[in-house]
Design a protein around this motif. Structure first.
Motif, PDB file in Angstrom:
ATOM      1  N   UNK A  24      17.225  -2.535  -8.795  1.00 45.31           N
ATOM      2  CA  UNK A  24      16.151  -2.896  -7.859  1.00 45.31           C
ATOM      3  C   UNK A  24      15.654  -1.642  -7.154  1.00 45.31           C
ATOM      4  N   UNK A  25      14.362  -1.382  -7.280  1.00 44.19           N
ATOM      5  CA  UNK A  25      13.767  -0.192  -6.671  1.00 44.19           C
ATOM      6  C   UNK A  25      12.482  -0.563  -5.937  1.00 44.19           C
ATOM      7  N   UNK A  26      12.168   0.224  -4.916  1.00 39.14           N
ATOM      8  CA  UNK A  26      10.863   0.156  -4.273  1.00 39.14           C
ATOM      9  C   UNK A  26      10.049   1.300  -4.875  1.00 39.14           C
ATOM     10  N   UNK A  27       9.025   0.961  -5.611  1.00 35.78           N
ATOM     11  CA  UNK A  27       8.189   1.948  -6.299  1.00 35.78           C
ATOM     12  C   UNK A  27       6.733   1.668  -5.937  1.00 35.78           C
ATOM     13  N   UNK A  28       6.104   2.600  -5.233  1.00 34.46           N
ATOM     14  CA  UNK A  28       4.735   2.403  -4.755  1.00 34.46           C
ATOM     15  C   UNK A  28       3.716   2.729  -5.843  1.00 34.46           C
ATOM     16  N   UNK A  29       2.997   1.689  -6.262  1.00 36.63           N
ATOM     17  CA  UNK A  29       1.865   1.870  -7.167  1.00 36.63           C
ATOM     18  C   UNK A  29       0.678   1.095  -6.622  1.00 36.63           C
ATOM     19  N   UNK A  30      -0.495   1.394  -7.136  1.00 40.76           N
ATOM     20  CA  UNK A  30      -1.708   0.642  -6.799  1.00 40.76           C
ATOM     21  C   UNK A  30      -2.390   0.245  -8.095  1.00 40.76           C
ATOM     22  N   UNK A  31      -3.051  -0.906  -8.075  1.00 37.41           N
ATOM     23  CA  UNK A  31      -3.829  -1.304  -9.241  1.00 37.41           C
ATOM     24  C   UNK A  31      -5.126  -1.957  -8.811  1.00 37.41           C
ATOM     25  N   UNK A  32      -5.979  -2.186  -9.778  1.00 40.75           N
ATOM     26  CA  UNK A  32      -7.311  -2.748  -9.494  1.00 40.75           C
ATOM     27  C   UNK A  32      -7.273  -4.239  -9.196  1.00 40.75           C
ATOM     28  N   UNK A  65      -4.911  -2.955  -4.978  1.00 49.14           N
ATOM     29  CA  UNK A  65      -3.796  -3.809  -4.574  1.00 49.14           C
ATOM     30  C   UNK A  65      -2.506  -2.993  -4.591  1.00 49.14           C
ATOM     31  N   UNK A  66      -1.725  -3.101  -3.525  1.00 52.05           N
ATOM     32  CA  UNK A  66      -0.464  -2.376  -3.387  1.00 52.05           C
ATOM     33  C   UNK A  66       0.675  -3.201  -3.987  1.00 52.05           C
ATOM     34  N   UNK A  67       1.437  -2.592  -4.890  1.00 53.99           N
ATOM     35  CA  UNK A  67       2.632  -3.216  -5.475  1.00 53.99           C
ATOM     36  C   UNK A  67       3.824  -2.321  -5.200  1.00 53.99           C
ATOM     37  N   UNK A  68       5.027  -2.941  -5.129  1.00 54.88           N
ATOM     38  CA  UNK A  68       6.195  -2.122  -4.789  1.00 54.88           C
ATOM     39  C   UNK A  68       7.540  -2.613  -5.322  1.00 54.88           C
ATOM     40  N   UNK A  69       7.690  -3.863  -5.667  1.00 53.47           N
ATOM     41  CA  UNK A  69       8.997  -4.360  -6.093  1.00 53.47           C
ATOM     42  C   UNK A  69       9.183  -4.152  -7.595  1.00 53.47           C
ATOM     43  N   UNK A  70      10.252  -3.466  -7.952  1.00 56.56           N
ATOM     44  CA  UNK A  70      10.496  -3.096  -9.344  1.00 56.56           C
ATOM     45  C   UNK A  70      11.952  -3.420  -9.680  1.00 56.56           C
ATOM     46  N   UNK A  73       5.029   5.795   1.932  1.00 60.32           N
ATOM     47  CA  UNK A  73       5.318   6.268   0.592  1.00 60.32           C
ATOM     48  C   UNK A  73       4.094   6.986   0.030  1.00 60.32           C
ATOM     49  N   UNK A  74       4.323   8.046  -0.696  1.00 55.34           N
ATOM     50  CA  UNK A  74       3.260   8.680  -1.475  1.00 55.34           C
ATOM     51  C   UNK A  74       3.150   7.932  -2.791  1.00 55.34           C
ATOM     52  N   UNK A  75       1.960   7.800  -3.320  1.00 52.72           N
ATOM     53  CA  UNK A  75       1.748   7.067  -4.564  1.00 52.72           C
ATOM     54  C   UNK A  75       2.706   7.564  -5.646  1.00 52.72           C
ATOM     55  N   UNK A  91       9.487   6.600  -5.246  1.00 52.25           N
ATOM     56  CA  UNK A  91      10.441   5.547  -5.584  1.00 52.25           C
ATOM     57  C   UNK A  91      11.705   5.680  -4.748  1.00 52.25           C
ATOM     58  N   UNK A  92      12.223   4.562  -4.269  1.00 49.81           N
ATOM     59  CA  UNK A  92      13.495   4.525  -3.556  1.00 49.81           C
ATOM     60  C   UNK A  92      14.388   3.510  -4.259  1.00 49.81           C
ATOM     61  N   UNK A  93      15.580   3.937  -4.625  1.00 47.90           N
ATOM     62  CA  UNK A  93      16.520   3.032  -5.302  1.00 47.90           C
ATOM     63  C   UNK A  93      17.317   2.255  -4.277  1.00 47.90           C
ATOM     64  N   UNK A  94      17.160   0.924  -4.299  1.00 48.32           N
ATOM     65  CA  UNK A  94      17.929   0.045  -3.420  1.00 48.32           C
ATOM     66  C   UNK A  94      19.255  -0.291  -4.103  1.00 48.32           C
ATOM     67  N   UNK A  95      19.166  -0.723  -5.355  1.00 46.20           N
ATOM     68  CA  UNK A  95      20.311  -0.959  -6.219  1.00 46.20           C
ATOM     69  C   UNK A  95      19.949  -0.373  -7.581  1.00 46.20           C
TER      70      UNK A  95
END
Length: 198
Positions: A40-48, A142-147, A28-30, A33-37
């Motif tokens: 419910x989405x997979x959304x790639x973000x990063x945080x400190x 830190x990689x986060x993805x569940x939205x 995924x590029x930062x 987003x991919x919509x599962x439902x």
């Protein structure tokens, strides 16, 4: 629960956490987003590395946070060891501590190593074990993805403070490690009497 079983639980959570993060980071590029439902989405973000992407200001803020987490993980690991060897400790308590320890350690791996093993994710797919890392040791993101945007809309104007504002429930984006911490803390709160039965 034995220490061996607690370690196995921690290991499984760490493996699932890291596989999911590495998959998202390299596919995924930062901001992608991919919509599962619809909720419910997979959304790639990063945080400190702090809750809701909060940052500690200053040149050494991130380093301080990572070192603090390492000390905290050491304390939690001792708590787990002590609880397992205390014959009066319940399985609820041991499972909760193991989940919290696994989650904390999973996010520490990102903070300590991701800055030196991945390149940047802005407008490109990240490469693992690159010769052009985006950071240094102890300065990874830190990689986060569940939205789970279960509901999105404008709040009624009669509500105090937030009335008329755009609102999303639930707008946090998290990872497997975060879920493990939340479940562990939830066990301690909702099964308090069973966790601390002695």
């Amino acid at each position: 629960m034995s220490l061996k079983k607690a370690y196995l639980l921690i290991f499984i959570i760490l493996v699932v956490d890291q596989i999911s993060k590495i998959f998202v980071k390299t596919n995924f590029i930062l901001g992608e987003e991919v919509e599962v439902l619809s909720w419910f989405k997979i959304l790639f973000i990063e945080n400190e590395g702090m809750a809701w992407g909060t940052e500690i200001p200053g040149a050494y803020g991130k380093l301080f946070l990572t070192l603090f987490r390492l000390v905290a993980v050491g304390g939690i690991a001792y708590w787990l060891y002590d609880s397992v060897h205390n014959k009066h400790s319940s399985n609820h308590l041991i499972i909760a501590i193991a989940l919290i320890l696994a989650g904390a350690f999973g996010n520490i791996i990102d903070s300590v190593f991701y800055g030196v093993i991945f390149d940047d994710s802005h407008q490109q797919l990240a490469t693992i074990f690159t010769d052009q890392p985006y950071g240094t040791y102890f300065h990874g993101k830190v990689v986060d993805m569940f939205y789970f945007p279960i509901w999105h809309g404008i709040l009624p104007s009669w509500l105090p403070i937030w009335g008329g504002r755009d609102f999303t429930f639930f707008n946090a984006i998290f990872n497997v490690a975060d879920m493990a911490i939340c479940v562990g803390v939830g066990i301690l709160i909702f099964f308090n009497k069973k966790a601390f039965n002695k």
